[in-house]
Design a protein around this motif. Sequence first.
Motif, PDB file in Angstrom:
ATOM      1  N   GLU A 128       0.685  -1.099   0.060  1.00  0.00           N
ATOM      2  CA  GLU A 128       0.010  -0.123   0.002  1.00  0.00           C
ATOM      3  C   GLU A 128       0.874   1.241  -0.051  1.00  0.00           C
ATOM      4  O   GLU A 128       0.775   2.228   0.815  1.00  0.00           O
ATOM      5  CB  GLU A 128      -0.967   0.009   1.146  1.00  0.00           C
ATOM      6  N   PRO A 129       1.608   1.472  -0.948  1.00  0.00           N
ATOM      7  CA  PRO A 129       2.595   2.773  -0.964  1.00  0.00           C
ATOM      8  C   PRO A 129       1.760   3.628  -1.822  1.00  0.00           C
ATOM      9  O   PRO A 129       0.831   3.564  -2.347  1.00  0.00           O
ATOM     10  CB  PRO A 129       3.788   2.433  -1.739  1.00  0.00           C
ATOM     11  N   LYS A 130       2.028   4.867  -1.394  1.00  0.00           N
ATOM     12  CA  LYS A 130       1.407   6.210  -1.976  1.00  0.00           C
ATOM     13  C   LYS A 130       1.851   6.228  -3.345  1.00  0.00           C
ATOM     14  O   LYS A 130       1.065   6.578  -4.224  1.00  0.00           O
ATOM     15  CB  LYS A 130       1.552   7.613  -1.127  1.00  0.00           C
ATOM     16  N   ALA A 131       3.253   5.818  -3.590  1.00  0.00           N
ATOM     17  CA  ALA A 131       3.833   5.988  -4.925  1.00  0.00           C
ATOM     18  C   ALA A 131       4.596   4.492  -5.015  1.00  0.00           C
ATOM     19  O   ALA A 131       5.177   4.437  -4.198  1.00  0.00           O
ATOM     20  CB  ALA A 131       4.709   7.014  -4.995  1.00  0.00           C
ATOM     21  N   LEU A 132       4.526   3.989  -6.396  1.00  0.00           N
ATOM     22  CA  LEU A 132       5.221   2.947  -6.751  1.00  0.00           C
ATOM     23  C   LEU A 132       6.195   3.314  -7.857  1.00  0.00           C
ATOM     24  O   LEU A 132       5.513   3.615  -8.912  1.00  0.00           O
ATOM     25  CB  LEU A 132       4.332   1.821  -6.847  1.00  0.00           C
ATOM     26  N   VAL A 133       7.562   3.324  -7.479  1.00  0.00           N
ATOM     27  CA  VAL A 133       8.521   3.620  -8.637  1.00  0.00           C
ATOM     28  C   VAL A 133       9.244   2.408  -9.064  1.00  0.00           C
ATOM     29  O   VAL A 133       9.759   1.741  -8.248  1.00  0.00           O
ATOM     30  CB  VAL A 133       9.485   4.704  -8.102  1.00  0.00           C
ATOM     31  N   ILE A 134       8.879   2.061 -10.419  1.00  0.00           N
ATOM     32  CA  ILE A 134       9.530   0.843 -10.867  1.00  0.00           C
ATOM     33  C   ILE A 134      10.641   1.026 -11.936  1.00  0.00           C
ATOM     34  O   ILE A 134      10.233   1.779 -12.983  1.00  0.00           O
ATOM     35  CB  ILE A 134       8.477   0.061 -11.568  1.00  0.00           C
ATOM     36  N   TYR A 135      11.636   0.327 -11.877  1.00  0.00           N
ATOM     37  CA  TYR A 135      12.607   0.446 -12.879  1.00  0.00           C
ATOM     38  C   TYR A 135      13.211  -0.985 -13.115  1.00  0.00           C
ATOM     39  O   TYR A 135      12.808  -2.060 -12.358  1.00  0.00           O
ATOM     40  CB  TYR A 135      13.828   1.356 -12.491  1.00  0.00           C
ATOM     41  N   GLY A 136      14.076  -1.256 -14.268  1.00  0.00           N
ATOM     42  CA  GLY A 136      14.230  -2.544 -14.600  1.00  0.00           C
ATOM     43  C   GLY A 136      13.825  -3.076 -15.823  1.00  0.00           C
ATOM     44  O   GLY A 136      13.013  -2.659 -16.240  1.00  0.00           O
ATOM     45  N   ASP A 137      14.346  -4.062 -16.540  1.00  0.00           N
ATOM     46  CA  ASP A 137      13.845  -4.408 -17.652  1.00  0.00           C
ATOM     47  C   ASP A 137      12.319  -4.958 -17.774  1.00  0.00           C
ATOM     48  O   ASP A 137      11.657  -4.815 -18.647  1.00  0.00           O
ATOM     49  CB  ASP A 137      14.793  -5.885 -17.755  1.00  0.00           C
ATOM     50  N   LYS A 138      11.664  -5.340 -16.439  1.00  0.00           N
ATOM     51  CA  LYS A 138      10.348  -5.791 -16.893  1.00  0.00           C
ATOM     52  C   LYS A 138       9.329  -4.741 -16.381  1.00  0.00           C
ATOM     53  O   LYS A 138       8.547  -5.058 -15.853  1.00  0.00           O
ATOM     54  CB  LYS A 138      10.119  -7.172 -15.893  1.00  0.00           C
ATOM     55  N   LYS A 139       9.827  -3.398 -16.258  1.00  0.00           N
ATOM     56  CA  LYS A 139       8.830  -2.567 -15.651  1.00  0.00           C
ATOM     57  C   LYS A 139       7.628  -2.124 -16.360  1.00  0.00           C
ATOM     58  O   LYS A 139       6.532  -2.168 -15.742  1.00  0.00           O
ATOM     59  CB  LYS A 139       9.802  -1.069 -15.478  1.00  0.00           C
ATOM     60  N   GLU A 140       7.529  -2.391 -17.675  1.00  0.00           N
ATOM     61  CA  GLU A 140       6.320  -2.186 -18.282  1.00  0.00           C
ATOM     62  C   GLU A 140       5.311  -3.587 -18.047  1.00  0.00           C
ATOM     63  O   GLU A 140       4.030  -3.114 -17.765  1.00  0.00           O
ATOM     64  CB  GLU A 140       6.550  -2.234 -19.827  1.00  0.00           C
ATOM     65  N   SER A 141       5.669  -4.310 -17.862  1.00  0.00           N
ATOM     66  CA  SER A 141       5.156  -5.628 -17.692  1.00  0.00           C
ATOM     67  C   SER A 141       4.614  -5.668 -16.177  1.00  0.00           C
ATOM     68  O   SER A 141       3.374  -6.084 -15.819  1.00  0.00           O
ATOM     69  CB  SER A 141       5.643  -7.158 -18.105  1.00  0.00           C
ATOM     70  N   VAL A 142       5.372  -5.220 -15.382  1.00  0.00           N
ATOM     71  CA  VAL A 142       4.899  -5.148 -13.939  1.00  0.00           C
ATOM     72  C   VAL A 142       3.588  -4.210 -13.895  1.00  0.00           C
ATOM     73  O   VAL A 142       2.688  -4.490 -13.161  1.00  0.00           O
ATOM     74  CB  VAL A 142       5.807  -4.662 -13.004  1.00  0.00           C
ATOM     75  N   ALA A 143       3.773  -3.098 -14.520  1.00  0.00           N
ATOM     76  CA  ALA A 143       2.841  -1.885 -14.666  1.00  0.00           C
ATOM     77  C   ALA A 143       1.665  -2.405 -15.204  1.00  0.00           C
ATOM     78  O   ALA A 143       0.319  -2.294 -14.574  1.00  0.00           O
ATOM     79  CB  ALA A 143       3.123  -0.713 -15.252  1.00  0.00           C
ATOM     80  N   LYS A 144       1.646  -3.163 -16.342  1.00  0.00           N
ATOM     81  CA  LYS A 144       0.640  -3.646 -16.925  1.00  0.00           C
ATOM     82  C   LYS A 144      -0.418  -4.897 -16.173  1.00  0.00           C
ATOM     83  O   LYS A 144      -1.492  -4.791 -15.903  1.00  0.00           O
ATOM     84  CB  LYS A 144       0.794  -4.579 -18.108  1.00  0.00           C
ATOM     85  N   MET A 145       0.606  -5.568 -15.321  1.00  0.00           N
ATOM     86  CA  MET A 145      -0.114  -6.556 -14.254  1.00  0.00           C
ATOM     87  C   MET A 145      -0.851  -6.017 -13.005  1.00  0.00           C
ATOM     88  O   MET A 145      -1.897  -6.224 -12.652  1.00  0.00           O
ATOM     89  CB  MET A 145       0.956  -7.539 -13.723  1.00  0.00           C
ATOM     90  N   LEU A 146      -0.335  -4.625 -12.739  1.00  0.00           N
ATOM     91  CA  LEU A 146      -1.039  -3.971 -11.793  1.00  0.00           C
ATOM     92  C   LEU A 146      -2.176  -3.167 -12.507  1.00  0.00           C
ATOM     93  O   LEU A 146      -2.969  -2.364 -11.718  1.00  0.00           O
ATOM     94  CB  LEU A 146      -0.102  -2.937 -11.168  1.00  0.00           C
ATOM     95  N   GLY A 147      -2.547  -3.254 -13.919  1.00  0.00           N
ATOM     96  CA  GLY A 147      -3.576  -2.570 -14.366  1.00  0.00           C
ATOM     97  C   GLY A 147      -3.202  -0.975 -14.621  1.00  0.00           C
ATOM     98  O   GLY A 147      -4.125  -0.266 -14.489  1.00  0.00           O
TER      99      GLY A 147
END
Length: 174
Positions: A128-147
């Motif tokens: 439950e973070p207020k902001a989720l900062v994602i980096y790395g090779d699979k960042k787009e797929s992580v964002a997609k899985m999170l909707g």
Amino acid sequence: MDVALIGKSALRIKGKNASFVVNPDSSVGKTEADAIVLLGSNSLQKFPKVEGSRITIKGPGEYEVSGIKISTTQVGQNLVARVDVDAVKLLVGSGESIERIHDKIEECDVAIINSDMDFNQAVLTSLEPKALVIYGDKKESVAKMLGKDGAQKASKYATTLEKLPQEMEVVLLG
């Protein structure tokens, strides 16, 4: 407080009084930092391009550098860091490491996740973070899985405690 990707998997996190570099690699250009934090077991041992560092954190423990509190936890061969910068509580680590200890993690304001390997993304929403900062090779797929297909892409993420969003915001660094 701001977070910037300064190498393939290296970050610079900067507060009002201090800054530190997480996982510097050979792609990092010349940068100044008060501390170096190594979260991975395969990190370099020398950091000629990081100037001014007074401490290199590469094991579990409690540290304080110029008012920034850093607490690291061992997860297998890696570390997960809990950092308080300008009253903003950060969680920094790989998605795989956070998945392994997510039930032991205190809540955070901002989760900074290296998505270089596959992991169960559901653990990110449980933090439950207020902001989720994602980096790395699979960042787009992580964002997609999170909707969050339309997640904001940025080279740097900056916030203060007062400016944190009410609902979880997803930012892709890179």
